[in-house]
Design a protein around this motif. Structure first.
Motif, short mmCIF file in Angstrom:
data_model
loop_
_atom_site.label_atom_id
_atom_site.label_comp_id
_atom_site.label_asym_id
_atom_site.label_seq_id
_atom_site.Cartn_x
_atom_site.Cartn_y
_atom_site.Cartn_z
N ASP A 29 0.81 -1.21 0.00
CA ASP A 29 0.00 0.00 0.00
C ASP A 29 0.85 1.26 0.00
O ASP A 29 0.52 2.24 -0.68
CB ASP A 29 -0.96 0.01 1.19
N ALA A 33 0.93 4.12 -2.91
CA ALA A 33 0.55 5.49 -2.61
C ALA A 33 1.67 6.49 -2.84
O ALA A 33 1.42 7.70 -2.86
CB ALA A 33 0.08 5.60 -1.15
N ARG A 96 -6.86 5.19 5.47
CA ARG A 96 -5.84 6.25 5.49
C ARG A 96 -5.86 7.07 4.21
O ARG A 96 -5.90 8.31 4.25
CB ARG A 96 -4.45 5.60 5.66
N ASP A 97 -5.90 6.39 3.06
CA ASP A 97 -5.86 7.10 1.78
C ASP A 97 -7.17 7.84 1.51
O ASP A 97 -7.15 8.96 0.98
CB ASP A 97 -5.56 6.11 0.64
N CYS A 98 -8.29 7.23 1.86
CA CYS A 98 -9.59 7.90 1.64
C CYS A 98 -9.71 9.14 2.51
O CYS A 98 -10.24 10.17 2.06
CB CYS A 98 -10.74 6.94 1.93
N TYR A 101 -7.54 11.87 1.02
CA TYR A 101 -8.10 12.45 -0.20
C TYR A 101 -9.35 13.27 0.08
O TYR A 101 -9.60 14.28 -0.58
CB TYR A 101 -8.41 11.36 -1.22
N TYR A 132 0.64 14.02 4.61
CA TYR A 132 0.32 12.68 4.12
C TYR A 132 1.58 11.82 3.99
O TYR A 132 1.58 10.65 4.41
CB TYR A 132 -0.41 12.80 2.78
N LEU A 136 2.79 8.35 6.02
CA LEU A 136 3.29 7.15 5.35
C LEU A 136 4.64 6.71 5.91
O LEU A 136 4.94 5.52 5.96
CB LEU A 136 3.42 7.40 3.84
N ASP A 139 3.89 4.71 8.87
CA ASP A 139 2.69 3.94 8.59
C ASP A 139 2.59 2.67 9.43
O ASP A 139 1.54 2.37 9.99
CB ASP A 139 2.65 3.59 7.10
N SER A 324 -4.36 1.63 -3.23
CA SER A 324 -3.51 2.73 -2.78
C SER A 324 -3.04 3.57 -3.95
O SER A 324 -2.87 4.79 -3.82
CB SER A 324 -2.32 2.19 -1.98
N GLY A 328 -4.21 7.08 -3.79
CA GLY A 328 -2.97 7.84 -3.56
C GLY A 328 -2.60 8.73 -4.73
O GLY A 328 -2.06 9.83 -4.52
#
Length: 423
Positions: A29, A33, A96-98, A101, A132, A136, A139, A324, A328
């Motif tokens: 992931d 990303a 995390r990514d949603c 964003y 962000y 990561l 992470d 991702s 991402g």
């Protein structure tokens, strides 16, 4: 141009990404990303600069927002419908990514609401992306902390822990005749591996040598008739790429993987430049509003690398890496908007803000936030997997969003005056 982008992605970009992520010991992931999202989103960065400094219109903003909806729904539909493998997903990477964003899309929505972009607003986009990347970097630790605290009250985190114990190889080095690359787990000690893992990594790369040594040349003619036709049509492109970009799949060029990565990203950007040029001329000739072009053909065209890369890794069962990359790359696209805006407002034209003329982009940005929430809920209700059922639902929703956006841009629904390319 679409064919050229797919060749660059399949033959050069993904193999170089594979070696980079193995050398750095990145999980699926995080790799999707960061490196995968940045490299495959190079077209959006070029389009954003063209929109701010060359065409001086909305084409960069509308293309990025339009491709964002395509990335979230269109590519997710492609991964589900074009892959015969059901890809399992983990809860934390998608959440995390949603979340990142959603924050980025909300920030862009707030910026374009008054049709003016100031330097401090564009700087905030860069700050969001910096935060962000910082998340990561830590992470694994954040993931472990959340697993301990939320596992008792949230079953999806418990399932994520069980499913992520052993993950599949990243992209495409699994072959029957060769050894398997070292498997990466989210329970590793960190983004960069301990010294004890170096011997294991060395063994993996030695196996990669054996596979790469037998990799056929790009000039080997396929056996199937349809593939032969495509091979002949793409021969000039293949030759040009062969002469300018090292093929890190072959043993001789394996250590040049970073050169391959940057050269493939540069070629993707150059291909997109021609694509934007042709689409803009076509839109001006046919009298089509530039925002409509950005929401349709340009959005799909600039996302060809994302589509190819995500479908390829989804076919290998690497669902986390595919999702991702999908989400991402959209977070990276927000950086794409922030960089040219910040350069122009902070250094070139400091006296006045950048004008964003399309009010329809507000509707698009709002749709983005709704689509992010929908993707997360749909995957949760689907049992944290990407399959054909999820792909069909995403495809239908993408078509609905696109039709509504075009109707709004054309003034058929809502109160939005149209603006034609060149006017």
């Amino acid at each position: 141009m679409f064919l050229a982008a797919s060749i660059v992605c399949d033959d050069y970009f993904l193999p170089s990404l594979e070696i980079i992520t193995e050398c750095l010991g990145l999980s699926q992931d995080v790799a999707g990303a960061t490196f995968m999202a940045a490299g495959s989103s190079a077209p959006e960065l070029v389009t954003a600069f063209l929109g701010v400094f060359v065409t001086k219109g909305d084409i960069g903003v509308s293309t990025i927002l339009g491709s964002a909806i395509y990335n979230l729904l269109g590519i997710c539909a492609a991964c589900g419908l074009l892959s015969s493998v059901v890809s399992r997903l983990s809860c934390w990477p998608l959440f995390r990514d949603c979340l990142a964003y959603t924050i980025s899309a909300a920030a862009v929505l707030a910026m374009i609401s008054d049709s003016r972009i100031y330097w401090y607003e564009s700087a905030s986009l860069l700050l969001i992306y910096g935060c962000y990347i910082l998340v990561l970097c830590f992470d694994i630790k954040i993931n472990r902390c959340l697993m301990k605290k939320l596992s008792p009250c949230c079953s999806c985190f418990t399932k994520a822990t069980e499913q992520s114990g052993e993950q599949q190889p990243l992209a495409g080095w699994r072959e029957e005749r060769g050894p398997l690359i070292r498997q990466q787990s989210r329970t590793d000690s960190g983004i960069f591996q301990d010294e004890l893992d170096y011997s294991q990594l060395s063994t993996s790369l030695h196996g990669l040598d054996e596979i790469s040594e037998d990799h056929p040349s790009v000039f080997t003619m396929p056996e199937e008739d349809m593939k032969r036709i495509l091979w002949v049509l793409s021969l000039p492109i293949t030759t040009l790429l062969y002469l300018t970009t090292p093929d890190c799949r072959r043993r001789f060029w394996r250590n040049w993987f970073m050169v391959t990565f940057f050269m493939s990203a540069a070629w993707i950007s150059a291909i997109t430049y021609v694509l934007v040029w042709m689409i803009t001329i076509a839109g001006e000739t046919l009298g089509i509003p530039e925002s409509v072009m950005g929401l349709t053909l340009l959005a799909a065209g600039t996302s060809v690398p994302d589509t190819v890369a995500s479908v390829l890794v989804a076919r290998k069962g690497n669902g986390d890496m595919a999702m991702s990359n999908i989400v991402g790359s959209n977070v990276f696209d927000m950086l794409c908007l922030g960089i040219p805006w910040f350069i122009k407002t902070a250094f070139i034209n400091t006296s006045e803000p950048i004008e964003v003329n399309s009010s329809g982009l507000t509707y698009t940005a709002t749709s983005l936030i709704c689509s992010v929430v929908f993707i997360f809920l749909a995957i949760h209700l689907n049992g944290w997997k990407i399959d054909k059922k999820l792909g069909a639902i995403c495809l239908i929703l993408y078509l609905v969003f696109t039709v509504l956006s075009i109707l709004y841009e054309l003034g058929i629904i809502g109160n939005n005056p149209t603006r034609v390319c060149g006017n």
